[in-house]
Design a protein around this motif. Structure first.
Motif, PDB file in Angstrom:
ATOM      1  N   UNK A 166       0.828  -1.212   0.000  1.00  0.00           N
ATOM      2  CA  UNK A 166       0.000   0.000   0.000  1.00  0.00           C
ATOM      3  C   UNK A 166       0.863   1.263   0.000  1.00  0.00           C
ATOM      4  N   UNK A 167       2.052   1.204   0.600  1.00  0.00           N
ATOM      5  CA  UNK A 167       2.957   2.361   0.569  1.00  0.00           C
ATOM      6  C   UNK A 167       3.509   2.562  -0.837  1.00  0.00           C
ATOM      7  N   UNK A 168       3.847   1.470  -1.514  1.00  0.00           N
ATOM      8  CA  UNK A 168       4.340   1.582  -2.891  1.00  0.00           C
ATOM      9  C   UNK A 168       3.235   2.068  -3.827  1.00  0.00           C
ATOM     10  N   UNK A 169       2.009   1.636  -3.569  1.00  0.00           N
ATOM     11  CA  UNK A 169       0.885   2.031  -4.415  1.00  0.00           C
ATOM     12  C   UNK A 169       0.418   3.460  -4.151  1.00  0.00           C
ATOM     13  N   UNK A 170       0.854   4.040  -3.043  1.00  0.00           N
ATOM     14  CA  UNK A 170       0.423   5.395  -2.688  1.00  0.00           C
ATOM     15  C   UNK A 170       0.945   6.447  -3.662  1.00  0.00           C
ATOM     16  N   UNK A 171       1.960   6.109  -4.423  1.00  0.00           N
ATOM     17  CA  UNK A 171       2.547   7.047  -5.381  1.00  0.00           C
ATOM     18  C   UNK A 171       2.360   6.459  -6.776  1.00  0.00           C
ATOM     19  N   UNK A 172       1.611   7.138  -7.616  1.00  0.00           N
ATOM     20  CA  UNK A 172       1.340   6.638  -8.965  1.00  0.00           C
ATOM     21  C   UNK A 172       2.483   7.017  -9.909  1.00  0.00           C
TER      22      UNK A 172
ATOM     23  N   UNK B 154      18.389   1.220   0.816  1.00  0.00           N
ATOM     24  CA  UNK B 154      17.584   0.588   1.854  1.00  0.00           C
ATOM     25  C   UNK B 154      18.393  -0.539   2.485  1.00  0.00           C
ATOM     26  N   UNK B 155      18.379  -0.591   3.799  1.00  0.00           N
ATOM     27  CA  UNK B 155      19.192  -1.571   4.521  1.00  0.00           C
ATOM     28  C   UNK B 155      18.902  -2.998   4.073  1.00  0.00           C
TER      29      UNK B 155
ATOM     30  N   UNK C 194      23.566   5.902   9.199  1.00  0.00           N
ATOM     31  CA  UNK C 194      22.220   5.432   8.884  1.00  0.00           C
ATOM     32  C   UNK C 194      21.238   6.585   9.017  1.00  0.00           C
ATOM     33  N   UNK C 195      20.085   6.427   8.374  1.00  0.00           N
ATOM     34  CA  UNK C 195      18.995   7.383   8.523  1.00  0.00           C
ATOM     35  C   UNK C 195      17.677   6.665   8.272  1.00  0.00           C
ATOM     36  N   UNK C 196      16.616   7.348   8.606  1.00  0.00           N
ATOM     37  CA  UNK C 196      15.293   6.877   8.256  1.00  0.00           C
ATOM     38  C   UNK C 196      14.755   7.776   7.164  1.00  0.00           C
ATOM     39  N   UNK C 197      14.075   7.178   6.214  1.00  0.00           N
ATOM     40  CA  UNK C 197      13.468   7.930   5.129  1.00  0.00           C
ATOM     41  C   UNK C 197      12.101   7.355   4.848  1.00  0.00           C
ATOM     42  N   UNK C 198      11.360   8.026   3.998  1.00  0.00           N
ATOM     43  CA  UNK C 198      10.015   7.577   3.679  1.00  0.00           C
ATOM     44  C   UNK C 198       9.909   7.159   2.229  1.00  0.00           C
ATOM     45  N   UNK C 199       9.137   6.119   2.016  1.00  0.00           N
ATOM     46  CA  UNK C 199       8.655   5.749   0.689  1.00  0.00           C
ATOM     47  C   UNK C 199       7.144   5.728   0.842  1.00  0.00           C
ATOM     48  N   UNK C 200       6.513   6.757   0.284  1.00  0.00           N
ATOM     49  CA  UNK C 200       5.100   6.941   0.585  1.00  0.00           C
ATOM     50  C   UNK C 200       4.977   7.099   2.090  1.00  0.00           C
ATOM     51  N   UNK C 201       4.008   6.426   2.699  1.00  0.00           N
ATOM     52  CA  UNK C 201       3.847   6.541   4.147  1.00  0.00           C
ATOM     53  C   UNK C 201       4.748   5.586   4.948  1.00  0.00           C
ATOM     54  N   UNK C 202       5.514   4.750   4.282  1.00  0.00           N
ATOM     55  CA  UNK C 202       6.357   3.771   4.985  1.00  0.00           C
ATOM     56  C   UNK C 202       7.695   4.382   5.389  1.00  0.00           C
TER      57      UNK C 202
END
Length: 170
Positions: free
Chosen positions: A35-41, A129-130, A150-158
């Protein structure tokens, strides 16, 4: 089946966005919720590239790879987000999923390293991505090594855990 690399032009950006999204879905499907991958068309990713292009094209270089006139992949390079004056960054390297294993990634990597060096940087960094073992092996074969940051990042809402890789430029 010739592969051609060239600087992107504005007309490439919708196709770059669509490829970017296809690449992310294929590469991250086991790492990021669907659903996070699908959040961006693909269309919204194309608009994202089109919106940033006017502001970044003087300092960043988007290179596309074409095989027989079709977009096969791209890289995006520029100054490191850390602001270190002797460090450039490989922000993105994405391939059409059908092009994996056909030499496109290697050609784009070689070109990106030459571009970074040609712009005067002595070192380069990138984020991966780790859990993306395939990408990590690809970068390590290309002389990149994790540097412990290291860092945290977002892919869509994930939220994703990312590792920084570094290498000296030739």
């Amino acid at each position: 089946m010739d592969l051609t690399l060239r600087p992107a032009v504005a007309g490439d950006l919708p196709a770059v966005g669509a490829l970017h999204q296809r690449s992310r879905v294929a590469a991250y499907r086991d790492l990021v919720p669907a659903e996070a991958l699908a959040a961006i068309s693909p269309e919204s990713m194309g608009r994202w590239w089109t919106e940033r292009w006017p502001y970044e094209r003087e300092t960043h270089l988007l290179t596309v790879a074409e095989r027989d006139g079709s977009l096969a992949g791209f890289t995006y390079v520029g100054p490191a987000e850390t602001g270190e004056p002797d460090v450039g960054e490989l922000y993105a390297i994405h391939l059409d999923p059908l092009e994996q294993g056909r030499g496109v990634g290697r050609a784009l990597m070689i070109d990106a390293l030459a571009t970074l060096h040609g712009r005067g940087w002595r070192h380069a960094v990138l984020w991966v991505l780790a859990g993306n073992e395939r990408a990590r092996r690809f970068y390590e074969r290309g002389g990149w090594r994790p540097d412990g940051v290291e860092r945290q990042g977002n892919i869509g809402p994930a939220v994703t855990r990312q590792l920084r890789y570094r290498r000296d430029l030739p």
